[in-house]
Enzyme design. Structure first.
Site, PDB file in Angstrom:
ATOM      1  N   GLU A  48       0.830  -1.216   0.000  1.00 54.08           N
ATOM      2  CA  GLU A  48       0.000   0.000   0.000  1.00 54.08           C
ATOM      3  C   GLU A  48       0.859   1.259   0.000  1.00 54.08           C
ATOM      4  O   GLU A  48       0.526   2.238  -0.650  1.00 54.08           O
ATOM      5  CB  GLU A  48      -0.963   0.003   1.200  1.00 54.08           C
ATOM      6  N   TYR A 131      -6.730   6.429   3.824  1.00 55.44           N
ATOM      7  CA  TYR A 131      -6.850   5.379   2.810  1.00 55.44           C
ATOM      8  C   TYR A 131      -5.996   4.153   3.194  1.00 55.44           C
ATOM      9  O   TYR A 131      -6.481   3.022   3.212  1.00 55.44           O
ATOM     10  CB  TYR A 131      -6.438   5.891   1.413  1.00 55.44           C
ATOM     11  N   ASP A 149      -9.779   5.474  -2.843  1.00 52.59           N
ATOM     12  CA  ASP A 149      -8.655   6.023  -3.624  1.00 52.59           C
ATOM     13  C   ASP A 149      -9.231   6.526  -4.940  1.00 52.59           C
ATOM     14  O   ASP A 149     -10.463   6.549  -5.113  1.00 52.59           O
ATOM     15  CB  ASP A 149      -7.558   4.957  -3.834  1.00 52.59           C
TER      16      ASP A 149
END
Ligand code: SF4
Length: 354
Positions: A48, A131, A149
C-alpha cells in the site's frame, strides 16, 4: 447522491466478478497459516505504501526485491536506511520509504512487532493516512472500514452519475460516506479490493469497458451515457520551474557526491554537487540539461563538467561529501535526475575510465 441498487446486489455482483477476474499480485498471497486466506499484513503495508501514486506494474518488481531483502517487519526496522532507499530508487516519492521504515520501527517498539488492526492505531503510524489505514484494516484483518482512492472514487461517482469533482472536499466527504454505506458484513477486504480492481482494470479513467462490467445494470452513468465525462478533467495548474546547476567535479577517477539533508525532498539520498541556478559556479563545460517533472513542480538541471584547475574552489556545503568512482555509485541511493547525470558522464568523452 442517490442510487437504484441495494448494497447486497452490489456486493454479490462485485465479489462474484472479483473471484473470477482478480489479478494474481504478489502481495495477495495468503499468509502462512492454513486457516487464513487473508494476505500477510506486512505485505499489505509494504504494497500500500508502494502503490501510493504508483502503478501496479511498476510496483511489482520493487515489491519482490524489497520483500527479499526485508522479509519481516523486524528486518525492515533493523535495516540500514541507505539500503532501504537504494531498494526504493526509481520508485519516486522517497518519503514513503522513510515513513515505511519509521512505521516498522514503531510497530516493533510500540506494538510488540504486530501490525495493528484497528483504524485509530494505524492512523498514528508515520505515512499512514485514512486510505492506507482502511486498506490495511480491511484487506489484512477484514475490519469493516471503507477505503477511497482514485479508482474507488471514479467507480462510485459513475455508479451514481455524480458529476461534481471527486477531488473537491464536499464531494470527497460524500464519497467516504458512501464507501462506508456500501460495505458488506463479510469479506470486506475482498469487497474493497474488488472496487479498486474494477476501477483499475474495467472502469478506467478513459474508455471504460462497460460491456464487461459486472455493475453495468446498476450504473447511472452508463444508463445516461455520460461515463466519459465523469469525473471531470483536472483543472490546469501552473507548475513552477526550479532551476539548478549540477556540478560534476572529478579528481583522478573519482567524482564528488554529497548527501542530501535528512529532511525534505530526496531526504538522505546522494547527488552530484547541486546548487541554485542563481549561484556563481566555477568554470566548466555544459554537458546538457535534465528535466524532471514532479506533481507540483518541474526541475531543470543544467549539468556542468567542472575543470579543477588553479582557479577552482569548491562550493561550501554542510552535507557529507565523498569522492567515488562511477562504478561505485550503485552503492548510493540517487534520485532519478542524478542517475541520469551518472549515465551522461559514463557516455561523456571527458569522463575518465572507471
Ligand atoms: Fe464504470 Fe461502465 Fe461499469 Fe459504469 S458500467 S461502473 S461506467 S465500467
Amino acid at each position: 447522491m442517490f442510487n437504484l441498487y441495494t448494497q447486497s446486489q452490489l456486493s454479490r455482483l462485485l465479489l462474484k466478478w472479483y473471484d473470477c477476474s482478480r489479478r494474481d499480485l504478489p502481495w495477495r498471497v495468503p499468509q502462512g497459516s492454513a486457516h487464513s486466506t487473508r494476505p500477510d499484513p506486512y505485505y499489505v503495508l509494504v504494497s500500500e505504501l508502494m502503490l501510493q501514486q504508483t502503478q501496479v506494474a511498476t510496483v511489482i518488481p520493487y515489491f519482490r526485491r524489497f520483500l527479499q531483502a526485508f522479509p519481516t517487519v523486524d528486518k525492515l526496522a533493523q535495516a540500514d536506511t541507505q539500503q532501504v532507499l537504494r531498494l526504493w530508487q526509481g520508485l519516486g516519492y522517497y518519503r514513503r520509504a522513510n515513513n515505511l521504515q519509521a512505521t516498522a520501527r514503531a510497530i516493533i517498539s510500540e506494538h510488540h512487532g504486530k501490525i495493528p488492526s484497528d483504524l485509530e492505531t494505524l492512523l498514528k503510524l508515520p505515512g499512514v493516512g485514512r486510505y492506507t489505514a482502511g486498506a490495511i484494516a480491511s484487506i489484512a484483518f477484514d475490519r469493516r472500514v471503507p477505503i477511497l482512492d482514485g479508482n474507488v472514487a471514479r467507480v462510485l461517482c459513475r455508479l451514481d452519475a455524480v458529476e461534481s469533482d471527486p477531488r473537491e472536499k464536499t464531494t470527497l466527504m460524500k464519497l467516504w460516506l458512501k464507501a462506508g454505506q456500501i460495505l458488506p458484513s463479510k469479506r470486506v477486504g475482498d469487497f474493497n479490493s474488488a472496487l479498486m480492481e474494477l476501477g483499475a482494470t474495467v472502469c478506467t479513467p478513459r474508455n471504460p469497458a462497460c460491456r464487461r462490467c459486472p455493475l453495468q445494470k446498476m450504473c447511472q452513468a452508463f444508463a445516461k451515457q455520460i461515463q466519459d465525462r465523469i469525473p471531470p478533467p483536472r483543472k490546469a495548474k501552473t507548475i513552477p520551474t526550479c532551476h539548478r546547476h549540477v556540478l560534476c567535479i572529478c579528481k583522478g577517477k573519482r567524482w564528488l557526491i554529497e548527501q542530501r539533508p535528512a529532511k525534505g525532498r530526496w531526504a538522505g539520498m546522494w547527488q552530484f554537487v547541486t546548487v541554485e541556478a542563481s549561484e556563481a559556479i566555477p568554470p566548466g563545460k555544459r554537458l546538457g540539461q535534465i528535466k524532471h517533472a514532479l506533481t507540483h513542480r518541474l526541475y531543470q538541471f543544467d549539468v556542468w563538467l567542472i575543470s579543477t584547475g588553479t582557479s577552482f574552489s569548491l562550493p561550501v556545503s554542510e552535507n557529507p561529501r565523498k569522492w567515488v568512482k562511477l562504478a561505485e555509485l550503485h552503492q548510493y541511493p540517487l534520485p532519478r535526475p542524478h542517475q541520469q547525470v551518472a549515465a551522461m558522464l559514463a557516455k561523456s568523452d571527458h569522463a575518465p575510465a572507471v
